[in-house]
Design a protein around this motif. Structure first.
Motif, short mmCIF file in Angstrom:
data_model
loop_
_atom_site.label_atom_id
_atom_site.label_comp_id
_atom_site.label_asym_id
_atom_site.label_seq_id
_atom_site.Cartn_x
_atom_site.Cartn_y
_atom_site.Cartn_z
N GLN A 8 0.91 -1.08 0.24
CA GLN A 8 0.19 0.42 0.14
C GLN A 8 1.04 1.38 -0.09
N ILE A 9 -0.10 2.38 -0.29
CA ILE A 9 1.07 3.47 -0.76
C ILE A 9 1.11 4.40 0.77
N PHE A 10 0.83 4.12 1.69
CA PHE A 10 0.63 5.14 3.67
C PHE A 10 1.81 4.18 4.22
N PRO A 11 1.94 3.73 5.47
CA PRO A 11 2.35 3.00 6.58
C PRO A 11 1.65 2.33 6.97
N THR A 12 1.32 1.00 6.84
CA THR A 12 0.41 0.10 8.41
C THR A 12 0.51 0.64 9.49
N SER A 27 -6.72 -4.53 13.89
CA SER A 27 -6.34 -3.78 13.12
C SER A 27 -5.28 -2.76 13.32
N TYR A 28 -4.73 -1.78 12.05
CA TYR A 28 -3.51 -1.37 13.07
C TYR A 28 -3.74 0.56 11.99
N LEU A 29 -3.21 1.31 12.76
CA LEU A 29 -3.30 2.79 12.60
C LEU A 29 -1.85 2.99 12.62
N SER A 40 -5.25 9.59 8.96
CA SER A 40 -5.27 8.40 9.00
C SER A 40 -5.39 6.96 8.40
N ASN A 41 -4.44 6.89 8.18
CA ASN A 41 -4.28 5.47 7.79
C ASN A 41 -4.65 4.21 8.02
N VAL A 42 -6.20 3.99 8.07
CA VAL A 42 -6.47 2.34 9.19
C VAL A 42 -6.13 0.91 8.02
N THR A 43 -5.55 0.42 8.73
CA THR A 43 -5.51 -0.93 8.34
C THR A 43 -6.22 -1.89 8.17
N PHE A 44 -7.27 -3.33 7.65
CA PHE A 44 -7.67 -4.27 8.57
C PHE A 44 -6.80 -5.45 8.09
N GLU A 45 -6.25 -6.86 8.81
CA GLU A 45 -6.58 -7.75 8.10
C GLU A 45 -7.42 -8.25 7.53
N PRO A 46 -7.77 -9.46 7.10
CA PRO A 46 -8.88 -10.52 6.41
C PRO A 46 -9.97 -10.63 7.58
N GLY A 47 -10.61 -9.86 7.56
CA GLY A 47 -11.95 -10.38 8.32
C GLY A 47 -12.09 -9.63 9.15
N ASP A 106 -11.68 -12.38 2.70
CA ASP A 106 -10.37 -12.53 2.36
C ASP A 106 -9.84 -11.66 1.98
N SER A 107 -9.11 -10.77 1.72
CA SER A 107 -8.29 -9.49 1.01
C SER A 107 -7.84 -8.49 2.20
N TRP A 108 -7.05 -8.25 2.57
CA TRP A 108 -6.45 -7.25 3.89
C TRP A 108 -7.17 -6.04 3.48
N PHE A 109 -7.36 -4.31 3.96
CA PHE A 109 -7.96 -3.79 3.58
C PHE A 109 -7.71 -2.17 3.82
#
Length: 144
Positions: A8-12, A27-29, A40-47, A106-109
């Motif tokens: 991804q373009i932004f840090p996790t 999730s990650y912030l 903020s960039n918020v990243t979610f693991e699958p599910g 089934d996807s990171w987001f």
């Protein structure tokens, strides 16, 4: 998780421990900008998904903007059909709208998130999105 596992373009960012009680899954912030409109960039693991919640505010404040930057996820407002989010998708969530968002099974987001400034801006966390509701998105073929 390393950034190399999900491009991804932004840090996790770091594990989102401060809000973990309001998420199912990890999730990650990564705060990107401060000031009157923090981003903020918020990243979610699958599910992973957050609980139903409402952003409050007045005088123009409390609207949430989500901009999907990587992966694939869901957004759903209470009583409405879910929206599939892919890179470039943008959702404006008016203040007072009960909603949730998160990764597909089934996807990171990842999405950028910010709240419009105004008076009395706050967040009200509500009940979790049940596994039954979440699974139904995929069982009903809503995976596009």
């Amino acid at each position: 998780m390393s950034d190399g596992e999900f491009e991804q373009i932004f840090p996790t960012g770091e594990a989102n421990e401060a809000f973990a009680q309001y998420f199912i899954g990890q999730s990650y912030l990564a705060p990107l900008a401060g000031g009157s409109v923090p981003v903020s960039n918020v990243t979610f693991e699958p599910g992973c998904r957050n609980n139903w919640h409402i952003h409050h505010g007045s005088d123009g404040g409390g609207d949430q903007i989500l901009l999907c930057t990587a992966g694939s996820g869901w957004y759903q407002a209470d009583g409405e059909e879910p929206l599939s989010l892919v890179p470039g998708s943008v959702v404006r969530i008016p203040a007072g709208t009960k909603h949730w968002h998160g990764a597909k099974a089934d996807s990171w987001f990842s999405h950028l998130a910010f709240i419009t400034p105004g008076e009395g801006v706050s967040n009200e966390w509500l009940e979790p999105v049940t596994d039954e509701v979440y699974r139904a998105l995929h069982e009903n073929g809503e995976n596009a």
